[in-house]
Scaffold this active site. Structure first.
Site, mmCIF file in Angstrom:
data_model
loop_
_atom_site.group_PDB
_atom_site.id
_atom_site.type_symbol
_atom_site.label_atom_id
_atom_site.label_comp_id
_atom_site.label_asym_id
_atom_site.label_seq_id
_atom_site.Cartn_x
_atom_site.Cartn_y
_atom_site.Cartn_z
ATOM 1 N N VAL A 71 0.853 -1.195 0.000
ATOM 2 C CA VAL A 71 0.000 0.000 0.000
ATOM 3 C C VAL A 71 0.884 1.240 0.000
ATOM 4 O O VAL A 71 1.854 1.315 0.763
ATOM 5 C CB VAL A 71 -0.905 0.017 1.259
ATOM 6 C CG1 VAL A 71 -1.783 1.262 1.284
ATOM 7 C CG2 VAL A 71 -1.751 -1.244 1.334
ATOM 8 N N CYS A 72 0.540 2.206 -0.851
ATOM 9 C CA CYS A 72 1.210 3.514 -0.820
ATOM 10 C C CYS A 72 0.112 4.579 -0.764
ATOM 11 O O CYS A 72 -0.985 4.308 -0.299
ATOM 12 C CB CYS A 72 2.137 3.682 -2.027
ATOM 13 S SG CYS A 72 1.279 3.756 -3.612
ATOM 14 N N TYR A 73 0.382 5.775 -1.230
ATOM 15 C CA TYR A 73 -0.623 6.840 -1.197
ATOM 16 C C TYR A 73 -1.738 6.619 -2.213
ATOM 17 O O TYR A 73 -2.917 6.615 -1.870
ATOM 18 C CB TYR A 73 0.019 8.212 -1.460
ATOM 19 C CG TYR A 73 0.962 8.650 -0.385
ATOM 20 C CD1 TYR A 73 0.502 9.278 0.763
ATOM 21 C CD2 TYR A 73 2.328 8.437 -0.520
ATOM 22 C CE1 TYR A 73 1.386 9.675 1.767
ATOM 23 C CE2 TYR A 73 3.217 8.833 0.471
ATOM 24 C CZ TYR A 73 2.730 9.448 1.608
ATOM 25 O OH TYR A 73 3.603 9.833 2.589
ATOM 26 N N PHE A 100 -3.794 4.021 -0.116
ATOM 27 C CA PHE A 100 -4.447 4.328 1.154
ATOM 28 C C PHE A 100 -5.451 5.463 1.005
ATOM 29 O O PHE A 100 -6.488 5.460 1.671
ATOM 30 C CB PHE A 100 -3.416 4.680 2.229
ATOM 31 C CG PHE A 100 -4.063 5.040 3.533
ATOM 32 C CD1 PHE A 100 -4.583 4.047 4.350
ATOM 33 C CD2 PHE A 100 -4.194 6.355 3.919
ATOM 34 C CE1 PHE A 100 -5.225 4.369 5.541
ATOM 35 C CE2 PHE A 100 -4.828 6.687 5.104
ATOM 36 C CZ PHE A 100 -5.343 5.692 5.918
#
Length: 113
Positions: A71-73, A100
């Site tokens: 998961v990243c931005y 996210f």
């Protein structure tokens, strides 16, 4: 004879599928590669923060047969990280589409702080 690399080393995972996996308590490893402050301010429950300082622990103590979700931005940099992790021997690696930011919009009650 050249070797073909037509398939990606990781797969894209949509938000609904991750929610279903979490609802079903499916065994998986969930890692969040955002900066430490962003992670501290909110992350998907059950995820662990992953950065250059903690990747060694992940490699040392994580079952490589267990699905790994990155998961990243917004779901962009997680693709590079997922590809790298697949290269480290993880068998089923996923990059969360929308990251996210999208998760927080879709599932505001499912954010750990």
């Amino acid at each position: 004879m050249s070797q073909s690399f037509e398939h990606l080393a990781f797969e894209h995972l949509d938000q609904a599928t991750l929610k279903a996996w979490l609802d079903d308590a499916r065994p998986l490893t969930l890692v969040d590669i955002r900066d430490p402050l962003s992670y501290a301010q909110g992350h998907i429950p059950g995820s662990r923060h992953l950065d250059n300082a903690t990747v060694g622990d992940l490699l040392a103590d994580t079952d490589r047969k267990r699905p790994l979700v990155v998961v990243c931005y917004h779901g962009h940099s997680s693709q590079q990280a997922a590809s790298w992790l697949a290269g480290q021997g993880f068998e089923c690696v996923y990059s969360l589409d929308g990251g996210f930011v999208d998760w927080q919009v879709r599932h505001p009650t499912r954010v750990a702080r």
